[in-house]
Design an enzyme around this catalytic site. Structure first.
Site, PDB file in Angstrom:
ATOM      1  N   THR A 186       0.810  -1.223   0.000  1.00 19.56           N
ATOM      2  CA  THR A 186       0.000   0.000   0.000  1.00 19.56           C
ATOM      3  C   THR A 186       0.846   1.277   0.000  1.00 19.56           C
ATOM      4  O   THR A 186       0.292   2.376  -0.092  1.00 19.56           O
ATOM      5  CB  THR A 186      -0.888   0.061   1.268  1.00 19.56           C
ATOM      6  OG1 THR A 186      -0.032   0.023   2.403  1.00 19.56           O
ATOM      7  CG2 THR A 186      -1.875  -1.085   1.311  1.00 19.56           C
ATOM      8  N   LYS A 187       2.162   1.155   0.122  1.00 21.75           N
ATOM      9  CA  LYS A 187       2.988   2.345   0.318  1.00 21.75           C
ATOM     10  C   LYS A 187       3.221   3.103  -1.002  1.00 21.75           C
ATOM     11  O   LYS A 187       2.952   2.564  -2.070  1.00 21.75           O
ATOM     12  CB  LYS A 187       4.313   1.952   0.981  1.00 21.75           C
ATOM     13  CG  LYS A 187       4.116   1.252   2.341  1.00 21.75           C
ATOM     14  CD  LYS A 187       3.776   2.218   3.466  1.00 21.75           C
ATOM     15  CE  LYS A 187       3.047   1.612   4.636  1.00 21.75           C
ATOM     16  NZ  LYS A 187       3.784   0.768   5.533  1.00 21.75           N
TER      17      LYS A 187
END
Ligand SMILES: *Cc1c(COP(=O)(O)O)cnc(C)c1O
Length: 390
Positions: A186-187
């Protein structure tokens, strides 16, 4: 209620296209899947990007933080100062080396660790400051570095949210003694799973590299290459934290588009900020954007004005879900988790983090969102607020 939006909008999605697919395929066909030339190239390009002279790739940010503390010789009896408003990984890294986490409350305007309170938490046992750049907004680094210098402490940044962010013209990664990045799915930059350590200290970088692969000698990863040798020595107790070429190939592609990806995040954040400034049942966050640093908007959070609403934060999230909008909460304060009862922290110990937690929610913000997606989120938030206003 029939949701206006027909298809569920996920809270997060990676930005992967043909470039990543091709790069992974090339690695698969090369016959060299694990740590090799792609990892070395990714380290070099990442170091050049951040302006830190050395970078060591690992398999997560959690591993990066653990290795840094281990390489510094932090251990039982030592104290590491950090924030209650973080992911458990930050605290776990401290616990892995047997050191004691010390929590310092946040600044309510930014949700970053409050430097003024850091000084009060320093004891003769304090060895490390571990600030977290919450959401992608850099902490007050000059003040933290100055405190560290004055008290002979080391500074490790948890930059899981902050790849590409700048503080006074310098990239995060080039400022503290060591910085840990996350490339989790998700980064802002993802390799599926992955992490990176950056530092100015070549001997320390070497030590991290050795620790990342079983504590065996420097070029151990070359032992199956034509230029490698079968002989190696285990020099210390190490870990299995190395990054694979498959991941580094993804990372190289993502690094090349990182500035464009972060620019799109910024654009969406501005659209949210403009729209939410008009709504009296919430406060867009952060409350201030200090002009001396850039925010890379890993998170876009709002604070609900609970006095203006008939529902609480959990119900607000449910209402957004019913309107097909995915959300999240960052973070459940560390001292609320059962495991951390052992440190004797109590509810009420960190009032700013607790106030924030009761009211915060994270909205979808990622480059793959269309303008329509952004408009749908704004409309859904408005709709829930209008319906449940007190
Ligand atoms: C995601 C995250 C981590 C952990 O990163 P991994 O790469 O999954 O180990 C650490 N700290 C913060 C603040 C995070 O959000």
């Amino acid at each position: 209620m029939t949701p206006k939006r027909k298809i569920f909008l996920p809270y997060a999605l990676p930005s992967i296209d043909e470039a990543e697919e091709q790069a992974v395929l090339e690695v698969l066909r090369s016959g060299w899947l694990t740590t090799g030339p792609k990892v070395r190239q990714f380290e070099q390009e990442f170091a050049a990007y951040t302006g830190a002279p050395y970078a060591v790739a690992v398999n997560s940010c959690t591993a990066a933080m653990h290795l840094v503390l281990a390489a510094w010789g932090i251990g039982p009896g030592d104290e590491v100062i950090t924030t209650p408003l973080t992911f458990c990984a930050t605290i776990e890294a401290i616990e892995y080396v047997g050191a004691t986490p010390v929590l310092v409350d946040i600044d309510p305007a930014t949700a970053n660790i409050d430097p003024n309170r850091v000084v009060d938490a320093i004891t003769p046992r304090t060895r490390v400051l571990l600030p977290v750049h919450y959401g992608g907004l850099p902490c007050e680094m000059d003040t933290l570095m100055e405190i560290a210098h004055r008290h002979d402490l080391l500074v490790l940044e948890d930059a899981a949210h902050a790849v590409g962010a700048e503080y006074k013209g310098r990239k995060i990664g080039a400022i503290a003694h060591a910085t840990a990045f996350s490339f989790y799915a998700t980064k802002n930059l993802t390799t599926g799973e992955g992490g990176m350590i950056t530092t100015h200290d070549p001997a320390f970088a070497d030590r991290c590299r050795i620790l990342s692969l079983h504590g065996i000698s420097r070029d151990a990863w070359k032992r199956y290459m034509a230029t490698g040798t079968w002989y190696y020595e285990v020099q210390t107790l190490g870990y299995k934290y190395n990054m694979a070429d498959l991941q580094a190939a993804l990372g190289l592609c993502q690094l090349r588009k990182l500035d464009a990806l972060n620019a799109r995040r910024q654009q969406i954040a501005e659209q949210y900020h403009r729209a939410f400034a008009e709504m009296d049942f919430l406060i867009p966050f952060p409350l201030t954007l200090p002009p001396d640093r850039t925010h890379v908007w890993h998170l876009y959070t709002i604070l609900l004005n609970l006095d203006a609403l008939r529902i609480n934060r959990a119900q607000f999230l449910e209402e957004l879900k019913a309107r097909n909008i995915g959300t999240s909460v960052h973070f459940i304060p560390i001292h609320y988790h059962p495991h951390y009862a052992r440190y004797g922290w109590r509810q009420g110990d960190f009032p700013n983090a607790e106030y924030y937690y009761e009211r915060t929610l994270s909205l979808p913000l990622y480059p793959a969102m269309s303008d329509q997606d952004v408009a749908d989120v704004i409309e859904a938030v408005y709709d829930v607020g209008a319906r449940f206003r007190r």
